[in-house]
Design a protein around this motif. Structure first.
Motif, short mmCIF file in Angstrom:
data_model
loop_
_atom_site.label_atom_id
_atom_site.label_comp_id
_atom_site.label_asym_id
_atom_site.label_seq_id
_atom_site.Cartn_x
_atom_site.Cartn_y
_atom_site.Cartn_z
N VAL A 71 0.84 -1.20 0.00
CA VAL A 71 0.00 0.00 0.00
C VAL A 71 0.87 1.25 0.00
O VAL A 71 0.61 2.21 -0.74
N ASP A 72 1.92 1.24 0.82
CA ASP A 72 2.82 2.40 0.88
C ASP A 72 3.49 2.65 -0.47
O ASP A 72 3.58 3.79 -0.95
N GLU A 73 4.00 1.57 -1.10
CA GLU A 73 4.67 1.72 -2.39
C GLU A 73 3.69 2.19 -3.47
O GLU A 73 4.04 3.02 -4.32
N ALA A 74 2.47 1.66 -3.43
CA ALA A 74 1.48 2.04 -4.44
C ALA A 74 1.09 3.51 -4.32
O ALA A 74 0.75 4.16 -5.31
N GLY A 75 1.15 4.03 -3.11
CA GLY A 75 0.76 5.43 -2.90
C GLY A 75 1.90 6.42 -3.01
O GLY A 75 1.69 7.63 -2.92
N THR A 76 3.11 5.92 -3.24
CA THR A 76 4.28 6.80 -3.34
C THR A 76 4.30 7.52 -4.69
O THR A 76 4.04 6.91 -5.73
N VAL A 77 4.63 8.80 -4.66
CA VAL A 77 4.75 9.59 -5.89
C VAL A 77 6.19 9.51 -6.37
O VAL A 77 7.13 9.60 -5.58
N GLY A 78 6.40 9.31 -7.66
CA GLY A 78 7.73 9.20 -8.23
C GLY A 78 8.56 10.45 -7.98
O GLY A 78 8.02 11.57 -7.93
N LEU A 79 9.87 10.26 -7.87
CA LEU A 79 10.77 11.37 -7.58
C LEU A 79 10.68 12.46 -8.65
O LEU A 79 10.73 13.66 -8.35
N PHE A 80 10.53 12.05 -9.89
CA PHE A 80 10.44 13.00 -10.99
C PHE A 80 9.07 12.96 -11.67
O PHE A 80 8.91 13.34 -12.82
N GLY A 81 8.07 12.47 -10.94
CA GLY A 81 6.73 12.36 -11.50
C GLY A 81 6.64 11.18 -12.45
O GLY A 81 7.51 10.32 -12.50
N GLY A 82 5.58 11.12 -13.23
CA GLY A 82 5.40 10.05 -14.20
C GLY A 82 4.75 8.81 -13.61
O GLY A 82 4.59 8.67 -12.40
N GLY A 105 -7.84 -0.13 -0.97
CA GLY A 105 -7.43 1.27 -0.97
C GLY A 105 -7.63 1.97 -2.29
O GLY A 105 -7.60 3.19 -2.38
N GLY A 106 -7.81 1.19 -3.38
CA GLY A 106 -8.05 1.78 -4.69
C GLY A 106 -6.88 2.57 -5.22
O GLY A 106 -6.99 3.76 -5.49
N SER A 107 -5.71 1.91 -5.40
CA SER A 107 -4.50 2.60 -5.86
C SER A 107 -4.23 2.33 -7.34
O SER A 107 -3.17 1.89 -7.74
N ALA A 108 -5.22 2.57 -8.20
CA ALA A 108 -5.09 2.25 -9.62
C ALA A 108 -4.10 3.14 -10.35
O ALA A 108 -3.75 2.88 -11.48
N ALA A 109 -3.65 4.22 -9.72
CA ALA A 109 -2.67 5.11 -10.37
C ALA A 109 -1.33 4.39 -10.58
O ALA A 109 -0.57 4.75 -11.47
N THR A 110 -1.05 3.39 -9.78
CA THR A 110 0.17 2.59 -9.91
C THR A 110 -0.21 1.19 -10.34
O THR A 110 -1.02 0.54 -9.68
#
Length: 342
Positions: A71-82, A105-110
Protein backbone atom coordinates in the motif's frame (compact mmCIF):
# COMPACT_ATOMS: atom_id res chain seq x y z
CA UNK A 1 -15.54 -12.08 -12.38
CA UNK A 2 -12.35 -10.61 -13.87
CA UNK A 3 -10.58 -13.83 -14.84
CA UNK A 4 -9.22 -13.56 -18.39
CA UNK A 5 -9.81 -16.49 -20.73
CA UNK A 6 -6.59 -17.98 -22.17
CA UNK A 7 -7.64 -17.13 -25.73
CA UNK A 8 -8.17 -13.47 -24.86
CA UNK A 9 -4.81 -12.83 -23.19
CA UNK A 10 -2.73 -11.81 -26.23
CA UNK A 11 -5.39 -9.34 -27.36
CA UNK A 12 -5.44 -7.79 -23.88
CA UNK A 13 -1.65 -7.49 -23.87
CA UNK A 14 -1.63 -5.79 -27.27
CA UNK A 15 -4.21 -3.15 -26.39
CA UNK A 16 -3.19 -2.81 -22.73
CA UNK A 17 -5.33 -3.37 -19.62
CA UNK A 18 -7.99 -0.92 -18.47
CA UNK A 19 -6.23 1.91 -16.58
CA UNK A 20 -8.77 1.51 -13.77
CA UNK A 21 -7.28 -1.91 -12.96
CA UNK A 22 -5.11 -1.76 -9.86
CA UNK A 23 -3.71 -5.30 -9.73
CA UNK A 24 -2.87 -7.78 -12.50
CA UNK A 25 -2.21 -11.36 -11.38
CA UNK A 26 -0.22 -13.51 -13.85
CA UNK A 27 -0.14 -17.21 -12.94
CA UNK A 28 -0.05 -20.72 -14.38
CA UNK A 29 2.04 -23.85 -14.95
CA UNK A 30 4.10 -22.37 -17.81
CA UNK A 31 6.65 -20.49 -15.73
CA UNK A 32 8.42 -19.06 -18.77
CA UNK A 33 5.19 -17.58 -20.13
CA UNK A 34 4.24 -16.25 -16.68
CA UNK A 35 7.58 -14.44 -16.41
CA UNK A 36 7.40 -13.04 -19.94
CA UNK A 37 3.86 -11.69 -19.59
CA UNK A 38 4.55 -10.24 -16.15
CA UNK A 39 7.60 -8.45 -17.54
CA UNK A 40 5.62 -7.06 -20.50
CA UNK A 41 2.84 -5.77 -18.27
CA UNK A 42 5.20 -4.23 -15.73
CA UNK A 43 7.60 -2.60 -18.18
CA UNK A 44 4.89 -1.28 -20.51
CA UNK A 45 3.40 0.75 -17.65
CA UNK A 46 6.44 3.02 -17.26
CA UNK A 47 8.55 5.23 -19.52
CA UNK A 48 11.91 3.82 -18.42
CA UNK A 49 11.83 0.22 -17.09
CA UNK A 50 15.47 0.58 -15.99
CA UNK A 51 14.53 3.36 -13.54
CA UNK A 52 14.19 1.68 -10.10
CA UNK A 53 12.02 4.58 -8.89
CA UNK A 54 9.56 4.04 -11.74
CA UNK A 55 9.52 0.22 -11.75
CA UNK A 56 9.73 -1.15 -8.21
CA UNK A 57 10.45 -4.87 -7.77
CA UNK A 58 9.27 -6.59 -4.58
CA UNK A 59 9.48 -10.13 -3.26
CA UNK A 60 6.30 -11.88 -2.13
CA UNK A 61 7.88 -13.08 1.12
CA UNK A 62 8.74 -9.47 1.99
CA UNK A 63 5.09 -8.50 1.59
CA UNK A 64 3.96 -11.48 3.63
CA UNK A 65 6.06 -10.16 6.53
CA UNK A 66 4.94 -6.55 6.00
CA UNK A 67 1.53 -6.43 4.22
CA UNK A 68 1.32 -2.65 4.53
CA UNK A 69 4.40 -2.07 2.41
CA UNK A 70 2.56 -2.68 -0.87
CA UNK A 71 0.00 0.00 0.00
CA UNK A 72 2.82 2.40 0.88
CA UNK A 73 4.67 1.72 -2.39
CA UNK A 74 1.48 2.04 -4.44
CA UNK A 75 0.76 5.43 -2.90
CA UNK A 76 4.28 6.80 -3.34
CA UNK A 77 4.75 9.59 -5.89
CA UNK A 78 7.73 9.20 -8.23
CA UNK A 79 10.77 11.37 -7.58
CA UNK A 80 10.44 13.00 -10.99
CA UNK A 81 6.73 12.36 -11.50
CA UNK A 82 5.40 10.05 -14.20
CA UNK A 83 3.71 6.66 -14.11
CA UNK A 84 4.95 4.04 -11.65
CA UNK A 85 4.57 0.27 -11.57
CA UNK A 86 5.26 -2.44 -8.98
CA UNK A 87 6.37 -5.92 -10.02
CA UNK A 88 5.82 -8.53 -7.30
CA UNK A 89 7.70 -11.83 -7.64
CA UNK A 90 6.13 -14.81 -5.93
CA UNK A 91 7.57 -16.23 -2.72
CA UNK A 92 6.88 -19.22 -0.51
CA UNK A 93 4.52 -17.40 1.89
CA UNK A 94 0.97 -16.08 1.55
CA UNK A 95 0.99 -12.39 0.65
CA UNK A 96 -2.69 -12.18 -0.40
CA UNK A 97 -3.45 -9.81 2.55
CA UNK A 98 -1.04 -7.25 1.06
CA UNK A 99 -2.81 -7.41 -2.32
CA UNK A 100 -6.22 -7.26 -0.63
CA UNK A 101 -5.20 -4.08 1.22
CA UNK A 102 -4.23 -2.42 -2.06
CA UNK A 103 -7.53 -3.37 -3.69
CA UNK A 104 -9.46 -1.93 -0.77
CA UNK A 105 -7.43 1.27 -0.97
CA UNK A 106 -8.05 1.78 -4.69
CA UNK A 107 -4.50 2.60 -5.86
CA UNK A 108 -5.09 2.25 -9.62
CA UNK A 109 -2.67 5.11 -10.37
CA UNK A 110 0.17 2.59 -9.91
CA UNK A 111 0.04 -0.63 -11.91
CA UNK A 112 0.78 -3.64 -9.70
CA UNK A 113 1.78 -6.81 -11.53
CA UNK A 114 1.91 -9.99 -9.45
CA UNK A 115 3.97 -12.83 -10.94
CA UNK A 116 2.76 -16.04 -9.31
CA UNK A 117 3.16 -19.76 -9.81
CA UNK A 118 0.59 -22.38 -10.69
CA UNK A 119 -2.30 -21.43 -8.41
CA UNK A 120 -5.19 -23.76 -7.65
CA UNK A 121 -8.72 -22.41 -8.08
CA UNK A 122 -9.01 -22.14 -4.30
CA UNK A 123 -5.70 -20.29 -3.79
CA UNK A 124 -6.40 -17.07 -1.80
CA UNK A 125 -4.54 -14.84 -4.25
CA UNK A 126 -6.35 -16.23 -7.29
CA UNK A 127 -9.75 -16.09 -5.61
CA UNK A 128 -9.12 -12.51 -4.53
CA UNK A 129 -8.10 -11.27 -7.99
CA UNK A 130 -10.80 -13.15 -9.87
CA UNK A 131 -13.51 -11.66 -7.67
CA UNK A 132 -12.30 -8.06 -7.47
CA UNK A 133 -13.52 -5.60 -10.09
CA UNK A 134 -10.20 -3.70 -9.82
CA UNK A 135 -8.05 -6.76 -10.60
CA UNK A 136 -7.33 -9.10 -13.49
CA UNK A 137 -6.27 -12.74 -13.28
CA UNK A 138 -4.32 -13.85 -16.37
CA UNK A 139 -3.66 -17.61 -16.79
CA UNK A 140 -0.58 -18.94 -18.59
CA UNK A 141 -0.83 -22.43 -20.04
CA UNK A 142 1.51 -24.12 -22.56
CA UNK A 143 1.28 -22.65 -26.06
CA UNK A 144 -1.03 -24.27 -28.60
CA UNK A 145 -0.28 -24.60 -32.31
CA UNK A 146 -1.65 -21.17 -33.21
CA UNK A 147 0.14 -19.25 -30.47
CA UNK A 148 3.39 -21.08 -31.22
CA UNK A 149 3.17 -20.07 -34.89
CA UNK A 150 2.57 -16.44 -33.86
CA UNK A 151 5.46 -16.60 -31.41
CA UNK A 152 7.85 -17.99 -34.03
CA UNK A 153 6.84 -15.45 -36.70
CA UNK A 154 6.94 -12.51 -34.29
CA UNK A 155 10.35 -13.26 -32.79
CA UNK A 156 11.95 -14.00 -36.14
CA UNK A 157 10.40 -10.86 -37.64
CA UNK A 158 12.09 -8.86 -34.90
CA UNK A 159 15.39 -10.30 -36.15
CA UNK A 160 14.59 -9.43 -39.77
CA UNK A 161 13.98 -13.06 -40.72
CA UNK A 162 11.21 -14.98 -42.47
CA UNK A 163 10.56 -18.71 -42.12
CA UNK A 164 9.07 -21.12 -44.63
CA UNK A 165 5.82 -22.91 -43.80
CA UNK A 166 7.47 -26.34 -43.64
CA UNK A 167 10.24 -25.04 -41.39
CA UNK A 168 7.73 -23.32 -39.10
CA UNK A 169 5.64 -26.47 -38.71
CA UNK A 170 8.71 -28.56 -37.93
CA UNK A 171 9.97 -26.05 -35.38
CA UNK A 172 6.54 -25.71 -33.73
CA UNK A 173 6.31 -29.49 -33.36
CA UNK A 174 9.44 -29.43 -31.17
CA UNK A 175 8.21 -26.63 -28.89
CA UNK A 176 5.28 -25.79 -26.66
CA UNK A 177 5.81 -27.07 -23.12
CA UNK A 178 7.41 -23.95 -21.70
CA UNK A 179 7.56 -20.43 -23.18
CA UNK A 180 11.08 -19.75 -21.91
CA UNK A 181 12.39 -22.95 -23.52
CA UNK A 182 10.55 -22.15 -26.76
CA UNK A 183 12.05 -18.66 -26.91
CA UNK A 184 15.49 -20.12 -26.32
CA UNK A 185 15.13 -22.45 -29.31
CA UNK A 186 13.78 -19.67 -31.55
CA UNK A 187 16.59 -17.28 -30.56
CA UNK A 188 19.17 -20.01 -31.16
CA UNK A 189 17.73 -20.58 -34.63
CA UNK A 190 17.73 -16.82 -35.37
CA UNK A 191 21.39 -16.60 -34.40
CA UNK A 192 22.24 -19.56 -36.63
CA UNK A 193 20.38 -18.08 -39.61
CA UNK A 194 21.61 -14.49 -39.21
CA UNK A 195 22.34 -12.98 -42.63
CA UNK A 196 19.82 -15.17 -44.45
CA UNK A 197 16.58 -13.84 -45.93
CA UNK A 198 14.50 -16.89 -45.01
CA UNK A 199 14.87 -19.88 -42.71
CA UNK A 200 14.35 -23.22 -44.43
CA UNK A 201 13.68 -26.72 -43.13
CA UNK A 202 17.35 -27.71 -43.17
CA UNK A 203 18.15 -24.80 -40.84
CA UNK A 204 15.61 -26.03 -38.29
CA UNK A 205 16.87 -29.60 -38.56
CA UNK A 206 20.43 -28.40 -38.04
CA UNK A 207 19.86 -26.39 -34.88
CA UNK A 208 16.54 -27.11 -33.12
CA UNK A 209 16.25 -29.71 -30.35
CA UNK A 210 13.27 -31.92 -31.25
CA UNK A 211 12.12 -32.49 -27.67
CA UNK A 212 8.88 -34.14 -28.80
CA UNK A 213 10.58 -36.83 -30.93
CA UNK A 214 9.00 -40.25 -30.63
CA UNK A 215 12.19 -41.80 -29.21
CA UNK A 216 12.26 -39.37 -26.29
CA UNK A 217 8.53 -39.85 -25.73
CA UNK A 218 9.16 -43.52 -24.92
CA UNK A 219 11.37 -42.50 -21.99
CA UNK A 220 8.94 -39.84 -20.75
CA UNK A 221 5.96 -42.17 -21.08
CA UNK A 222 7.73 -44.92 -19.16
CA UNK A 223 8.60 -42.54 -16.33
CA UNK A 224 5.05 -41.22 -15.86
CA UNK A 225 3.59 -44.74 -16.15
CA UNK A 226 5.81 -46.13 -13.39
CA UNK A 227 7.93 -48.44 -15.58
CA UNK A 228 11.14 -48.21 -13.57
CA UNK A 229 13.23 -50.83 -15.38
CA UNK A 230 12.23 -49.41 -18.77
CA UNK A 231 13.27 -45.92 -17.66
CA UNK A 232 16.68 -47.24 -16.61
CA UNK A 233 17.14 -49.12 -19.89
CA UNK A 234 16.06 -46.22 -22.12
CA UNK A 235 18.11 -43.69 -20.22
CA UNK A 236 21.29 -45.74 -20.65
CA UNK A 237 20.53 -46.06 -24.36
CA UNK A 238 19.96 -42.33 -24.89
CA UNK A 239 23.01 -41.41 -22.83
CA UNK A 240 25.14 -43.72 -24.99
CA UNK A 241 23.69 -42.10 -28.10
CA UNK A 242 24.77 -38.69 -26.81
CA UNK A 243 21.41 -37.16 -25.90
CA UNK A 244 21.82 -34.26 -23.48
CA UNK A 245 20.62 -34.85 -19.90
CA UNK A 246 18.74 -31.54 -19.71
CA UNK A 247 16.95 -32.35 -23.00
CA UNK A 248 15.62 -35.58 -21.51
CA UNK A 249 14.49 -33.81 -18.35
CA UNK A 250 13.06 -31.00 -20.46
CA UNK A 251 10.89 -33.50 -22.31
CA UNK A 252 9.58 -34.82 -18.98
CA UNK A 253 8.95 -31.27 -17.75
CA UNK A 254 6.98 -30.32 -20.85
CA UNK A 255 4.90 -33.48 -20.55
CA UNK A 256 4.16 -32.78 -16.89
CA UNK A 257 3.12 -29.21 -17.71
CA UNK A 258 0.81 -30.42 -20.47
CA UNK A 259 -0.74 -33.08 -18.22
CA UNK A 260 -1.31 -30.47 -15.53
CA UNK A 261 -2.85 -27.92 -17.90
CA UNK A 262 -5.24 -30.51 -19.33
CA UNK A 263 -6.08 -31.77 -15.83
CA UNK A 264 -6.99 -28.25 -14.72
CA UNK A 265 -8.92 -27.41 -17.88
CA UNK A 266 -10.66 -30.80 -17.86
CA UNK A 267 -12.23 -30.10 -14.45
CA UNK A 268 -13.03 -33.68 -13.42
CA UNK A 269 -13.07 -35.41 -16.82
CA UNK A 270 -12.07 -39.07 -16.99
CA UNK A 271 -8.60 -40.04 -18.26
CA UNK A 272 -10.09 -41.36 -21.52
CA UNK A 273 -11.98 -38.09 -22.09
CA UNK A 274 -8.82 -36.08 -21.43
CA UNK A 275 -6.87 -38.18 -23.93
CA UNK A 276 -9.65 -37.76 -26.51
CA UNK A 277 -9.31 -34.00 -26.16
CA UNK A 278 -5.51 -33.99 -26.56
CA UNK A 279 -5.03 -32.61 -30.05
CA UNK A 280 -2.04 -34.05 -31.88
CA UNK A 281 -1.43 -36.97 -29.50
CA UNK A 282 -0.27 -39.97 -31.53
CA UNK A 283 -2.72 -42.86 -31.37
CA UNK A 284 0.03 -45.24 -30.21
CA UNK A 285 0.56 -43.13 -27.08
CA UNK A 286 -3.11 -42.78 -26.12
CA UNK A 287 -3.32 -45.84 -23.87
CA UNK A 288 -0.20 -45.05 -21.85
CA UNK A 289 -1.16 -41.37 -21.50
CA UNK A 290 -4.50 -42.54 -20.05
CA UNK A 291 -2.39 -44.28 -17.41
CA UNK A 292 -0.59 -41.00 -16.74
CA UNK A 293 -3.86 -39.16 -16.15
CA UNK A 294 -5.13 -41.96 -13.93
CA UNK A 295 -2.04 -41.95 -11.72
CA UNK A 296 -1.18 -38.26 -11.49
CA UNK A 297 -3.43 -35.78 -9.68
CA UNK A 298 -3.01 -32.01 -10.20
CA UNK A 299 -1.29 -31.75 -6.81
CA UNK A 300 1.15 -34.55 -7.68
CA UNK A 301 1.84 -32.97 -11.07
CA UNK A 302 2.58 -29.60 -9.46
CA UNK A 303 5.14 -31.27 -7.23
CA UNK A 304 6.62 -33.10 -10.23
CA UNK A 305 6.89 -29.85 -12.21
CA UNK A 306 8.74 -28.16 -9.34
CA UNK A 307 11.14 -31.08 -8.93
CA UNK A 308 11.79 -31.28 -12.68
CA UNK A 309 12.43 -27.54 -12.94
CA UNK A 310 14.98 -27.78 -10.13
CA UNK A 311 16.57 -30.85 -11.73
CA UNK A 312 16.88 -29.18 -15.16
CA UNK A 313 18.66 -26.22 -13.55
CA UNK A 314 20.95 -28.53 -11.56
CA UNK A 315 21.84 -30.49 -14.72
CA UNK A 316 22.75 -27.35 -16.64
CA UNK A 317 25.01 -26.27 -13.80
CA UNK A 318 26.63 -29.67 -13.32
CA UNK A 319 27.26 -30.81 -16.89
CA UNK A 320 28.88 -34.03 -18.07
CA UNK A 321 28.48 -37.30 -16.19
CA UNK A 322 27.18 -35.49 -13.12
CA UNK A 323 24.28 -34.10 -15.14
CA UNK A 324 23.41 -37.58 -16.38
CA UNK A 325 23.52 -38.94 -12.83
CA UNK A 326 21.11 -36.22 -11.68
CA UNK A 327 18.76 -36.68 -14.65
CA UNK A 328 18.66 -40.48 -14.39
CA UNK A 329 17.95 -40.29 -10.67
CA UNK A 330 15.14 -37.77 -11.23
CA UNK A 331 13.43 -39.88 -13.90
CA UNK A 332 13.72 -43.07 -11.86
CA UNK A 333 12.21 -41.30 -8.84
CA UNK A 334 9.34 -40.11 -11.05
CA UNK A 335 8.76 -43.69 -12.18
CA UNK A 336 8.84 -44.98 -8.61
CA UNK A 337 6.35 -42.31 -7.61
CA UNK A 338 4.04 -43.31 -10.48
CA UNK A 339 4.41 -47.01 -9.63
CA UNK A 340 3.24 -46.35 -6.07
CA UNK A 341 0.10 -44.74 -7.49
CA UNK A 342 -0.92 -47.81 -9.51
Amino acid sequence: MTAVRPGDVEGLLRRGPDPRIAVILVYGPDTGLVAERARRLAESAVTDPADPFALVKLDGDTLAADPGRLVDEAGTVGLFGGQRAIWVRSGSRNYAPAVEAVLKGGSAATRIVVEAGDLAKSAPLRVLCERAAEALAIPCYPDDARSLADLIDGRLRDEGLRISREARETLAASLGGDRRASLGEIEKLALYARGQAEIELEDVEAIASDVSASALNTLVDAAFAGQVSEVERLYRRFQTEGLDASVMLGGALRHALTLLAMRLDGDGKSPSALVAGWRGLHFRRQKIVETHFARWSPEALRRAVTRLQEAVLACRRAGGVFAHALAADMLVRLALDAARRS
